[in-house]
Enzyme design. Structure first.
Site, PDB file in Angstrom:
ATOM      1  CE1 TYR A   1      -4.230  -2.195   4.861  1.00  0.00           C
ATOM      2  CE2 TYR A   1      -3.773   0.124   4.434  1.00  0.00           C
ATOM      3  CZ  TYR A   1      -4.004  -1.160   3.972  1.00  0.00           C
ATOM      4  OH  TYR A   1      -4.014  -1.412   2.618  1.00  0.00           O
TER       5      TYR A   1
ATOM      6  CB  SER B   1      -0.871   0.026   1.258  1.00  0.00           C
ATOM      7  OG  SER B   1      -1.457   1.305   1.418  1.00  0.00           O
TER       8      SER B   1
HETATM    9  N1  NAP Z   1      -8.601  -1.001  -1.612  1.00  0.00           N
HETATM   10  C1  NAP Z   1      -7.588  -0.144  -1.468  1.00  0.00           C
HETATM   11  O1  NAP Z   1      -7.757   1.096  -1.566  1.00  0.00           O
HETATM   12  C2  NAP Z   1      -6.208  -0.652  -1.204  1.00  0.00           C
HETATM   13  C3  NAP Z   1      -5.151   0.267  -1.181  1.00  0.00           C
HETATM   14  C4  NAP Z   1      -3.866  -0.184  -0.950  1.00  0.00           C
HETATM   15  C5  NAP Z   1      -3.642  -1.518  -0.745  1.00  0.00           C
HETATM   16  N2  NAP Z   1      -4.681  -2.388  -0.752  1.00  0.00           N
HETATM   17  C6  NAP Z   1      -4.390  -3.790  -0.499  1.00  0.00           C
HETATM   18  O2  NAP Z   1      -4.956  -4.589  -1.512  1.00  0.00           O
HETATM   19  C7  NAP Z   1      -5.201  -5.903  -1.001  1.00  0.00           C
HETATM   20  C8  NAP Z   1      -6.598  -6.315  -1.375  1.00  0.00           C
HETATM   21  O3  NAP Z   1      -7.502  -5.492  -0.646  1.00  0.00           O
HETATM   22  P1  NAP Z   1      -8.960  -5.119  -1.177  1.00  0.00           P
HETATM   23  O4  NAP Z   1      -8.972  -3.679  -1.413  1.00  0.00           O
HETATM   24  O5  NAP Z   1      -9.363  -6.038  -2.255  1.00  0.00           O
HETATM   25  O6  NAP Z   1      -9.753  -5.366   0.174  1.00  0.00           O
HETATM   26  P2  NAP Z   1     -11.036  -6.254   0.479  1.00  0.00           P
HETATM   27  O7  NAP Z   1     -12.042  -6.010  -0.550  1.00  0.00           O
HETATM   28  O8  NAP Z   1     -11.367  -5.973   1.900  1.00  0.00           O
HETATM   29  O9  NAP Z   1     -10.480  -7.733   0.316  1.00  0.00           O
HETATM   30  C9  NAP Z   1      -9.566  -8.255   1.254  1.00  0.00           C
HETATM   31  C10 NAP Z   1      -9.362  -9.708   0.926  1.00  0.00           C
HETATM   32  O10 NAP Z   1      -8.433 -10.245   1.877  1.00  0.00           O
HETATM   33  C11 NAP Z   1      -8.961 -11.459   2.356  1.00  0.00           C
HETATM   34  N3  NAP Z   1      -8.530 -11.707   3.751  1.00  0.00           N
HETATM   35  C12 NAP Z   1      -8.593 -10.844   4.795  1.00  0.00           C
HETATM   36  N4  NAP Z   1      -8.127 -11.443   5.912  1.00  0.00           N
HETATM   37  C13 NAP Z   1      -7.771 -12.708   5.564  1.00  0.00           C
HETATM   38  C14 NAP Z   1      -7.224 -13.813   6.257  1.00  0.00           C
HETATM   39  N5  NAP Z   1      -6.934 -13.748   7.566  1.00  0.00           N
HETATM   40  N6  NAP Z   1      -6.985 -14.952   5.575  1.00  0.00           N
HETATM   41  C15 NAP Z   1      -7.267 -15.033   4.242  1.00  0.00           C
HETATM   42  N7  NAP Z   1      -7.792 -14.024   3.525  1.00  0.00           N
HETATM   43  C16 NAP Z   1      -8.039 -12.870   4.176  1.00  0.00           C
HETATM   44  C17 NAP Z   1     -10.466 -11.291   2.289  1.00  0.00           C
HETATM   45  O11 NAP Z   1     -11.056 -12.554   2.253  1.00  0.00           O
HETATM   46  P3  NAP Z   1     -12.545 -12.757   2.868  1.00  0.00           P
HETATM   47  O12 NAP Z   1     -13.440 -11.887   2.068  1.00  0.00           O
HETATM   48  O13 NAP Z   1     -12.749 -14.216   2.706  1.00  0.00           O
HETATM   49  O14 NAP Z   1     -12.431 -12.304   4.280  1.00  0.00           O
HETATM   50  C18 NAP Z   1     -10.638 -10.532   0.989  1.00  0.00           C
HETATM   51  O15 NAP Z   1     -10.662 -11.408  -0.116  1.00  0.00           O
HETATM   52  C19 NAP Z   1      -4.967  -5.800   0.510  1.00  0.00           C
HETATM   53  O16 NAP Z   1      -3.683  -6.325   0.835  1.00  0.00           O
HETATM   54  C20 NAP Z   1      -5.013  -4.303   0.774  1.00  0.00           C
HETATM   55  O17 NAP Z   1      -4.286  -3.931   1.915  1.00  0.00           O
HETATM   56  C21 NAP Z   1      -5.957  -1.998  -0.985  1.00  0.00           C
END
Ligand code: NAP
Length: 168
Positions: free
Chosen positions: A67, A54
């Site tokens: 985070y 991130s």
């Molecule tokens: N969205 C943003 O603006 C943003 C910005 C920077 C970085 N990121 C990074 O991008 C990545 C994807 O995030 P996203 O935006 O797609 O968020 P999201 O929609 O909340 O998805 C998070 C994913 O992580 C999985 N997860 C969470 N805890 C877990 C665990 N203990 N074991 C296995 N799976 C787990 C969730 O699975 P379940 O649904 O099954 O819980 C879900 O598929 C993350 O690493 C996040 O930090 C996102």
């Protein structure tokens, strides 16, 4: 290719140690654990490891400090893994993602990139051999200063400690 993408992000104010531990458990130790599990396959295939970090690894947003701490640690982990795995034929990429329109940012009214465009930019970055990938317009503003900066130069210099054979 292994993409460590799972992550958790909760609002907090650093007053509760368990919230910090929860972020470290998923965002740092989850990334570490999955990498260790797949490492033999990555080495056998000469594969690529991609950690979705991130841009908060570089610039913490104080409404989600736990985070940001966990992502800074995951970014640092990624850089060390790159140095350690280079001699084993595995490339390691850090994705400094900015705001993306997923469940994680639901209700947060700021400009967000689409998940599709971010995913495409990540694959393009891996194809280009980019060590750090800035996959959206918000994170892109960090790219030039990171790539041309002293911190990146030092990361390269320090990597030589594990990559070059010791001088006789
Ligand atoms: N969205 C943003 O603006 C943003 C910005 C920077 C970085 N990121 C990074 O991008 C990545 C994807 O995030 P996203 O935006 O797609 O968020 P999201 O929609 O909340 O998805 C998070 C994913 O992580 C999985 N997860 C969470 N805890 C877990 C665990 N203990 N074991 C296995 N799976 C787990 C969730 O699975 P379940 O649904 O099954 O819980 C879900 O598929 C993350 O690493 C996040 O930090 C996102």
């Amino acid at each position: 290719m292994l993409i460590n993408n799972a992550g958790v992000a909760l609002y907090d104010d650093l007053s509760d140690r368990s919230v910090l531990e929860q972020h470290l458990a998923v965002n740092l130790f989850g990334t570490y654990g999955v990498t260790q599990a797949f490492l033999p396959m990555l080495i056998r295939s000469g594969g690529a490891l991609v950690n979705n970090v991130s841009m908060m690894a570089m610039a913490p947003l104080p409404i989600t400090p736990a985070y940001a701490i966990s992502k800074a640690a995951a970014f640092n982990l990624t850089q060390s893994l790159r140095a350690l795995l280079a001699v084993r034929g595995v490339t390691v990429h850090a994705v400094l993602t900015g705001p993306t329109d997923t469940d994680m940012t639901r209700g947060f009214e700021i400009p967000k990139a689409s998940p599709e465009s971010v995913a495409r930019a990540i694959f393009d970055g891996v194809d280009n051999g980019d060590e750090e990938i800035f996959p959206d317009p918000t994170s892109e503003v960090l790219a030039e200063s990171w790539h041309g900066g002293m911190a990146k130069a030092l990361v390269h210099e320090y990597a030589a400690f594990v990559q070059a054979p010791a001088a006789a």
